[in-house]
Design an enzyme around this catalytic site. Structure first.
Site, PDB file in Angstrom:
ATOM      1  N   ALA A  71       0.828  -1.198   0.000  1.00 41.10           N
ATOM      2  CA  ALA A  71       0.000   0.000   0.000  1.00 41.10           C
ATOM      3  C   ALA A  71       0.867   1.255   0.000  1.00 41.10           C
ATOM      4  CB  ALA A  71      -0.918   0.001   1.217  1.00 41.10           C
ATOM      5  N   GLY A 116       0.791  -5.645   0.630  1.00 47.39           N
ATOM      6  CA  GLY A 116      -0.158  -5.788  -0.469  1.00 47.39           C
ATOM      7  C   GLY A 116       0.472  -6.285  -1.747  1.00 47.39           C
ATOM      8  N   GLU A 119       0.464  -9.900  -1.380  1.00 49.68           N
ATOM      9  CA  GLU A 119      -0.925 -10.362  -1.465  1.00 49.68           C
ATOM     10  C   GLU A 119      -1.406 -10.428  -2.910  1.00 49.68           C
ATOM     11  OE1 GLU A 119      -3.139  -9.109   2.600  1.00 49.68           O
ATOM     12  OE2 GLU A 119      -2.224  -7.450   1.508  1.00 49.68           O
ATOM     13  N   GLU A 139       2.486  -6.039   7.808  1.00 51.53           N
ATOM     14  CA  GLU A 139       1.475  -5.064   8.196  1.00 51.53           C
ATOM     15  C   GLU A 139       1.384  -4.812   9.703  1.00 51.53           C
ATOM     16  OE1 GLU A 139       0.027  -6.451   4.130  1.00 51.53           O
ATOM     17  OE2 GLU A 139       1.104  -7.307   5.832  1.00 51.53           O
TER      18      GLU A 139
END
Length: 265
Positions: A71, A116, A119, A139
């Site tokens: 992110a 992310g 992910e 995270e």
């Protein structure tokens, strides 16, 4: 021969026959996923999923030293709580867009694939990584949790205890260990991840497009069900292809000892 199509400023689609290369293209930020980039990624996935000429999607990066660092925390730093709430569906749309592509997906990872970014790779069916790859879900070290599917996708790959250790420690894992743990599936020499992933994509794309979509659906829907329920999912998928033009062509081509020409229906 490839054709380029851009979705917003940061997402690029290149066509390689029946293989669509979905390239993360925000090099100045190491492909950090901003709101705009997330929106574009979701839109690109929606278009590719609806395109019957696409048999495989390969997720790549244009940055030399990173797949995706997760992110965009610089953007997030300016957010109010209301901004974060408004952004959440857009962010989720990017990750679920990749996850719900109806065709086989391959990630080509080099350098950093963190948060992310990892992910996005986990949302693919197969992860090809080169020896520069560094993956992880850090995270909790910044006060959140993996919110792009990581808490659900990682244990499905490596088991609950291993996923817990990786998520709770927020540690980064280098390529060799990542392959040993099953965090990536194919390990290749430095600089060869994109080439190898596209090659794998081409081999997959040579098969029946009807069969590929049905097989992926059976794999995804059936996973996690008890065996009897899973076999019912498989049977439904088999019935969806058993009377297709692809099935007829595949059997005919086998008996005529030639390469199938798939009608895709």
């Amino acid at each position: 021969m490839s054709e380029d199509e851009r979705y917003g400023e940061f997402v690029l689609v290149r066509r390689h026959g029946y293989v669509a290369e979905l390239a993360l293209d925000r090099p100045k930020a190491m492909n950090a996923v901003s709101t705009e980039m997330a929106r574009s990624l979701g839109a690109a996935c929606a278009a590719l999923g609806a395109d019957k000429d696409v048999r495989v999607v390969v997720l790549t990066s244009t940055h030399e030293r990173a797949f995706c660092v997760g992110a965009d925390l610089k953007e997030r730093n300016s957010f109010s709580d209301a901004d974060l709430v408004r952004q959440r569906p857009v962010a989720r749309g990017a990750y679920t867009g990749v996850l719900e592509l109806p065709v086989p997906t391959v990630a080509a990872v080099h350098g950093f694939a963190l948060g992310g970014g990892f992910e996005l790779a986990l949302s693919c069916d197969v992860i090809v990584a080169d020896r520069t790859a560094v993956v992880g879900l850090p995270e909790v070290s910044v006060g959140v949790i993996p919110g792009g599917g990581g808490t659900q996708l990682l244990p499905r790959r490596v088991g609950a205890a291993r996923a817990a250790e990786l998520i709770f420690t927020a540690r980064r894992v280098e390529a060799g260990e990542a392959r040993e743990l099953g965090l990536v599936d194919v390990l290749v020499e430095e600089g060869r991840d994109r080439e190898e992933a596209l090659g794998l994509g081409a081999r997959i794309a040579a098969n029946s497009p009807v069969g590929l979509r049905a097989a992926k659906k059976a794999l995804r829907v059936g996973y996690g069900l008890d065996l009897r329920a899973g076999l019912e999912v498989e049977d439904a998928a088999w019935r969806s292809v058993a009377f297709s033009g692809d099935r007829a062509e595949g059997v005919r081509a086998f008996n005529e000892k030639r390469t199938p020409e798939w009608p895709g229906e």
